[in-house]
Design an enzyme around this catalytic site. Structure first.
Site, PDB file in Angstrom:
ATOM      1  CG  HIS A  82      -0.388   0.289   2.508  1.00  0.00           C
ATOM      2  ND1 HIS A  82      -0.098  -0.705   3.425  1.00  0.00           N
ATOM      3  CD2 HIS A  82      -0.037   1.441   3.098  1.00  0.00           C
ATOM      4  CE1 HIS A  82       0.402  -0.158   4.524  1.00  0.00           C
ATOM      5  NE2 HIS A  82       0.444   1.145   4.343  1.00  0.00           N
ATOM      6  CG  ASP A 127       0.081  -4.042   2.802  1.00  0.00           C
ATOM      7  OD1 ASP A 127       0.541  -3.537   1.760  1.00  0.00           O
ATOM      8  OD2 ASP A 127      -0.218  -3.379   3.823  1.00  0.00           O
ATOM      9  CB  SER A 217       2.786   1.955   6.241  1.00  0.00           C
ATOM     10  OG  SER A 217       1.530   2.128   6.825  1.00  0.00           O
TER      11      SER A 217
END
Length: 268
Positions: A82, A127, A217
């Site tokens: 992402h 992911d 992230s």
């Protein structure tokens, strides 16, 4: 929120990219993914963390879109899907390595040349992504778990993200924290069917207070293996808010994709 990078973590967000990073991706035509049914991920820093020493985690890198990552090979970074756009040529990412303090004169900066996003990634599970660097870095790499034997115990998480939910402030200095494993059954009490147990794992304290957050992230969640070496077991992915009681962070389960990651790195 995606916690990690263009924001997947925060408020049901991908865990954790920064708003600035998300904007940069949009300008470059790279649309960050969303954590759940489709929230746009938001990066966040380590909540409840302490400063990491220079050289303590030499494999850790910062990505210009506001995510973290780890050196999988000297010229390949492992991060979250992402955090990046579609697979292919990409020279828009600046990778900062070799410094716990991003403002340090010791920081090494290198551009990306290609991106490989997990095949079949649709903002839920899978992911992970790889970024090819323009040149190899003379820094240690971080091994990844090839099976589930290390998916237990206490993990270390690191990042340059937010230090509390909703904050847009970024310290610029790498923070670290410890978080315990949370089983799928307990994790699903909060996330229900949003969790993909075969591809994701959870970690955090029942009382909250310590967690990854926006801007974290893509960063690694790791622990020591049987030989005492660091090994990456998770990738900061998403979560609802940051460090909330009863709300663990969600991480990509690296061992579920170890073979895919190795193959993808060979083809970059």
């Amino acid at each position: 929120m995606t916690r990690h990078a263009p924001e997947r973590r925060g408020l049901t967000t991908l865990k954790r990219a920064t708003a600035t990073g998300a904007a940069a991706l949009a300008v470059a035509g790279l649309q960050p993914g969303s954590a759940h049914a489709a929230p746009v991920p938001i990066p966040a820093p380590v909540v409840g963390g302490t400063p990491a020493a220079q050289g303590e985690f030499p494999f850790m890198v910062h990505l210009s879109m506001g995510c973290g990552g780890a050196l999988y090979r000297n010229d390949v970074v492992l991060t979250a899907a992402h955090c990046v756009g579609r697979s292919g040529r990409n020279t828009s990412v600046t990778v900062t390595a070799g410094a716990a303090d991003l403002r340090s004169t010791a920081a090494i900066k290198v551009k990306s040349t290609k991106v490989k996003r997990a095949p079949g990634y649709h903002h839920k599970g899978r992911d992970w992504a790889l970024i090819k660097l323009a040149r190899p870095l003379d820094l240690p790499t971080l091994n990844i778990a090839e099976d589930g034997r290390y998916n237990k115990g206490t993990f270390t998480v690191v990042g340059w993200g937010a230090t509390q939910e909703g904050s847009r402030s970024r310290p610029g200095k790498l923070l670290k924290a410890k978080v315990p494993f949370v089983g799928d059954g307990q994790c699903k009490r909060h996330y229900g069917n949003r969790l993909v147990p075969a591809e994701e794992m959870c970690a955090g304290y029942p009382r909250g207070g310590v967690d990854t957050c926006s801007g974290d992230s893509g960063g690694p969640m790791f622990r020591k293996d049987d030989s005492g070496q660091w090994i990456e077991v998770g990738i900061t992915s998403w979560g609802d808010g940051c460090a909330r009681a009863g709300v663990p962070g969600v991480y990509t389960e690296v061992s579920a994709f170890a073979k895919n990651i190795a193959w993808a790195a060979d083809t970059l």
